[in-house]
Design an enzyme around this catalytic site. Structure first.
Site, PDB file in Angstrom:
ATOM      1  N   ARG A  34      40.944  21.508  35.913  1.00  0.00           N
ATOM      2  CA  ARG A  34      40.422  20.862  37.119  1.00  0.00           C
ATOM      3  C   ARG A  34      39.588  19.677  36.660  1.00  0.00           C
ATOM      4  O   ARG A  34      38.756  19.803  35.766  1.00  0.00           O
ATOM      5  CB  ARG A  34      39.554  21.853  37.905  1.00  0.00           C
ATOM      6  CG  ARG A  34      38.777  21.273  39.063  1.00  0.00           C
ATOM      7  CD  ARG A  34      39.723  20.954  40.220  1.00  0.00           C
ATOM      8  NE  ARG A  34      39.029  20.787  41.459  1.00  0.00           N
ATOM      9  CZ  ARG A  34      38.336  19.728  41.812  1.00  0.00           C
ATOM     10  NH1 ARG A  34      38.183  18.722  40.978  1.00  0.00           N
ATOM     11  NH2 ARG A  34      37.765  19.655  42.989  1.00  0.00           N
ATOM     12  N   GLU A  42      43.127  17.095  50.009  1.00  0.00           N
ATOM     13  CA  GLU A  42      44.030  18.246  49.982  1.00  0.00           C
ATOM     14  C   GLU A  42      45.444  17.823  50.378  1.00  0.00           C
ATOM     15  O   GLU A  42      45.630  16.829  51.070  1.00  0.00           O
ATOM     16  CB  GLU A  42      43.521  19.342  50.925  1.00  0.00           C
ATOM     17  CG  GLU A  42      42.174  19.920  50.522  1.00  0.00           C
ATOM     18  CD  GLU A  42      42.187  20.562  49.144  1.00  0.00           C
ATOM     19  OE1 GLU A  42      43.174  21.239  48.801  1.00  0.00           O
ATOM     20  OE2 GLU A  42      41.208  20.384  48.405  1.00  0.00           O
ATOM     21  N   ARG A  79      39.870  27.943  36.302  1.00  0.00           N
ATOM     22  CA  ARG A  79      40.379  26.666  35.785  1.00  0.00           C
ATOM     23  C   ARG A  79      39.333  26.063  34.849  1.00  0.00           C
ATOM     24  O   ARG A  79      38.141  26.189  35.084  1.00  0.00           O
ATOM     25  CB  ARG A  79      40.652  25.697  36.940  1.00  0.00           C
ATOM     26  CG  ARG A  79      41.666  26.189  37.922  1.00  0.00           C
ATOM     27  CD  ARG A  79      41.781  25.266  39.089  1.00  0.00           C
ATOM     28  NE  ARG A  79      40.525  25.210  39.826  1.00  0.00           N
ATOM     29  CZ  ARG A  79      40.369  24.631  41.007  1.00  0.00           C
ATOM     30  NH1 ARG A  79      41.377  24.032  41.597  1.00  0.00           N
ATOM     31  NH2 ARG A  79      39.196  24.625  41.606  1.00  0.00           N
TER      32      ARG A  79
END
Length: 106
Positions: A34, A42, A79
């Protein structure tokens, strides 16, 4: 650390792989990274067009290529949080400069 970008998941997350020698055996790791300090739109809801544009830009820029990552931590989803560099360019900053993401700290 250098990784190979296997695929771009969205405008601020990639899947990368790297190899590490463990007891004379080379082991392949696939990890989600990330992008640290930024947030891309999004890919669903009202931000879907912007989210898809951000993801497409990142695909064109680094998918299938070797990049350098500076990993700082892990997020609550497991992540790795990282700064990503390609050909000497900080991709985190580039995404913001080109309007594909904003700076955000969590």
């Amino acid at each position: 650390m250098r990784i190979h970008v296997v695929r771009v998941l969205d405008g601020d997350t990639i899947e990368g792989e790297f190899f590490k020698k463990i007891l004379e055996v080379e082991v392949r790791f696939k990890v989600h990274f990330r992008f640290m300090g930024i947030d891309a739109p999004e890919k669903k809801g009202e931000t879907k067009p912007l989210g898809l544009a951000s993801m497409e830009y990142l695909k064109q820029r680094i998918e299938g290529k070797k990049v350098k990552v500076k990993v700082l931590d892990k997020d609550k989803y497991g992540r790795w949080l990282a700064y990503v560099f390609f050909e000497g360019v900080n991709i985190n900053d580039e995404l913001v400069e080109k309007g594909y993401a904003i700076y955000r700290t969590y």
